[in-house]
Design an enzyme around this catalytic site. Structure first.
Site, PDB file in Angstrom:
ATOM      1  N   CYS A  81       0.849  -1.171  -0.174  1.00  0.00           N
ATOM      2  CA  CYS A  81      -0.006   0.070   0.176  1.00  0.00           C
ATOM      3  C   CYS A  81       0.918   1.301   0.179  1.00  0.00           C
ATOM      4  O   CYS A  81       1.681   1.459   1.037  1.00  0.00           O
ATOM      5  CB  CYS A  81      -0.888  -0.089   1.144  1.00  0.00           C
ATOM      6  SG  CYS A  81      -2.014   1.154   1.452  1.00  0.00           S
ATOM      7  N   CYS A 212      -5.219   6.058  -3.784  1.00  0.00           N
ATOM      8  CA  CYS A 212      -4.358   4.974  -3.785  1.00  0.00           C
ATOM      9  C   CYS A 212      -2.946   5.275  -4.400  1.00  0.00           C
ATOM     10  O   CYS A 212      -2.709   5.638  -5.644  1.00  0.00           O
ATOM     11  CB  CYS A 212      -5.115   3.813  -4.725  1.00  0.00           C
ATOM     12  SG  CYS A 212      -4.278   2.362  -4.814  1.00  0.00           S
TER      13      CYS A 212
END
Length: 270
Positions: A81, A212
């Site tokens: 991530c 993101c």
């Protein structure tokens, strides 16, 4: 259980410090924590563990003291991530667990080196993107061809001809399960001007998020591909702000703000 809350361009995370390795982070508990009505609310959970005590990343322990154990909001385990790494780095600095402007973090997607900019923004070396050809996402009866990009986790980045603001991302876009048997993060973007793109994303295990990090790099890779480029500096506009992506011949970098906004005691139980 102590927790903190942080975000990177409004991609938000609950941080669980666990230096002694005693916190049992089950999928059920993670889902409860991330529930935006009955829990704290987040796109995912970052457990702060020692790399040497974590068998998944013990091979990285010589280069990184801390392991980012990342879970999606549905409780599923994720490899990487990008915004999470940047928020994780901000926590380590604020907590005095790391010092200086450069250090490394262990992740399931591999070692990630971070640099703290003079402005306070956090830059992370995301590694070299790997392009695996093309595939198609489907949404609202439309098919959107895209580029398959591996950022340690899988992405399908699609340039579309309509404004991304008009899309309904309340449901997961369709994708080829033969290409992505473990699911995929789907980015839908509009190139706007020189080396700039506006992007929305539906993340595997979390739904639509306001940003993101790995998806922003995948978007830059796909946008550069459309321009006939493989390198350059790209600005990616997401719902929660703006990120900068640098692509060079050997790796990629993601840069943007990362802040801690709260801390407290978690009282949820399974």
């Amino acid at each position: 259980m102590r927790f903190l809350k942080g975000h990177g361009t409004e991609n938000d995370f609950v941080i669980l410090p666990d230096p002694e390795g005693v916190v049992d982070v089950s999928a059920t508990l993670v889902a409860k924590i991330c529930d935006r009505r009955a829990g704290i609310g987040a796109d995912g959970v970052l457990r702060v563990a020692r790399a040497k005590d974590s068998h998944e990343v013990s091979d990285q322990a010589a280069q990184a003291e801390w392991f980012m154990d990342y879970r999606n909001s549905d409780g599923s385990v994720a490899e990487m991530c990008g915004n999470g790494v940047r928020v994780f780095a901000r926590y380590l600095l604020d907590a005095g667990l790391e010092h200086g402007s450069e250090f490394s973090i262990a992740t399931r997607g591999g070692l990630r080196k971070v640099h703290i900019e003079p402005s306070g923004d956090v830059t992370v070396d995301m590694g070299k993107p790997v392009v695996h050809g093309e595939s198609v996402a489907t949404l609202g009866g439309h098919e959107y061809p895209g580029i398959c990009v591996d950022m340690g986790n899988p992405h399908l980045a699609c340039s579309i001809g309509e404004p991304v603001a008009q899309l309904d991302l309340t449901h997961q876009p369709g994708f080829d399960t033969g290409v992505f048997p473990g699911g995929v993060n789907v980015e839908l973007f509009n190139p706007v001007g020189v080396s700039r793109a506006v992007m929305r994303v539906f993340e595997r295990g979390s739904g639509e998020t306001r940003s993101c990090g790995t998806g922003s790099v995948a978007t830059a890779v796909a946008a550069a591909h459309l321009s006939g480029d493989t390198t350059g500096t790209w600005t990616v506009e997401v719902l929660g702000g703006t990120l900068t992506v640098i692509l060079d011949e050997d790796t990629s970098y993601l840069s943007g703000p990362a802040v801690i906004v709260a801390s407290g005691e978690l009282m949820l139980a399974e």
